[in-house]
Motif scaffolding. Structure first.
Motif, short mmCIF file in Angstrom:
data_model
loop_
_atom_site.label_atom_id
_atom_site.label_comp_id
_atom_site.label_asym_id
_atom_site.label_seq_id
_atom_site.Cartn_x
_atom_site.Cartn_y
_atom_site.Cartn_z
N ARG A 236 0.84 -1.20 0.00
CA ARG A 236 0.00 0.00 0.00
C ARG A 236 0.87 1.25 0.00
O ARG A 236 0.60 2.20 -0.73
CB ARG A 236 -0.94 -0.02 1.21
N LEU A 237 1.92 1.26 0.79
CA LEU A 237 2.83 2.40 0.85
C LEU A 237 3.55 2.61 -0.48
O LEU A 237 3.68 3.75 -0.96
CB LEU A 237 3.83 2.23 1.98
N LEU A 238 3.99 1.53 -1.10
CA LEU A 238 4.66 1.63 -2.40
C LEU A 238 3.70 2.22 -3.44
O LEU A 238 4.07 3.12 -4.21
CB LEU A 238 5.16 0.25 -2.85
N LEU A 239 2.47 1.72 -3.45
CA LEU A 239 1.48 2.25 -4.39
C LEU A 239 1.18 3.71 -4.11
O LEU A 239 1.05 4.51 -5.04
CB LEU A 239 0.19 1.42 -4.32
N LYS A 240 1.08 4.07 -2.84
CA LYS A 240 0.81 5.46 -2.47
C LYS A 240 1.93 6.36 -2.99
O LYS A 240 1.67 7.45 -3.50
CB LYS A 240 0.67 5.61 -0.96
N ASP A 241 3.17 5.92 -2.86
CA ASP A 241 4.31 6.70 -3.37
C ASP A 241 4.23 6.88 -4.88
O ASP A 241 4.49 7.97 -5.40
CB ASP A 241 5.63 6.02 -2.99
N GLN A 242 3.85 5.82 -5.60
CA GLN A 242 3.74 5.90 -7.04
C GLN A 242 2.59 6.84 -7.44
O GLN A 242 2.73 7.65 -8.37
CB GLN A 242 3.50 4.52 -7.64
N ILE A 243 1.49 6.75 -6.72
CA ILE A 243 0.34 7.62 -6.99
C ILE A 243 0.71 9.07 -6.70
O ILE A 243 0.40 9.97 -7.48
CB ILE A 243 -0.88 7.15 -6.16
N ALA A 244 1.39 9.31 -5.58
CA ALA A 244 1.80 10.67 -5.23
C ALA A 244 2.72 11.26 -6.29
O ALA A 244 2.60 12.44 -6.64
CB ALA A 244 2.50 10.67 -3.87
N ALA A 245 3.61 10.45 -6.82
CA ALA A 245 4.52 10.92 -7.86
C ALA A 245 3.75 11.32 -9.12
O ALA A 245 4.05 12.34 -9.75
CB ALA A 245 5.56 9.86 -8.20
N MET A 246 2.74 10.55 -9.46
CA MET A 246 1.94 10.87 -10.64
C MET A 246 1.08 12.12 -10.40
O MET A 246 0.88 12.91 -11.31
CB MET A 246 1.07 9.68 -11.04
#
Length: 78
Positions: A65-75
């Protein structure tokens, strides 16, 4: 026990319009957001005792979940 919400609307409250826009216009973002919400739902169910899982599995979910959140935040920042 009250848990902190981790859905995307609570994680990025000021970016709700951008999240919606990217979900409808960017297939990769849509896939990331869907997976994030699936993992978040499962995590909450385990933490609330609705589903049973061992601690290692719960930690794996939280890390993903944290990894996905980081990817989403970057986008969202781009």
């Amino acid at each position: 026990m009250t848990l902190d919400p981790h859905d995307l609307a609570h994680e990025f409250p000021a970016l709700a319009d951008k999240i919606h826009s990217l979900k409808t216009s960017n297939a990769h973002f849509h896939k990331l957001a869907e997976r994030y919400e699936e993992i978040n739902k499962e995590t909450v169910q385990i933490e609330e005792g609705v589903r049973v899982a061992d601690g290692a599995y719960l930690e794996t979910l939280k890390k993903e979940r944290l990894l996905l959140k980081d990817q989403i935040a970057a986008m969202l920042a781009g």
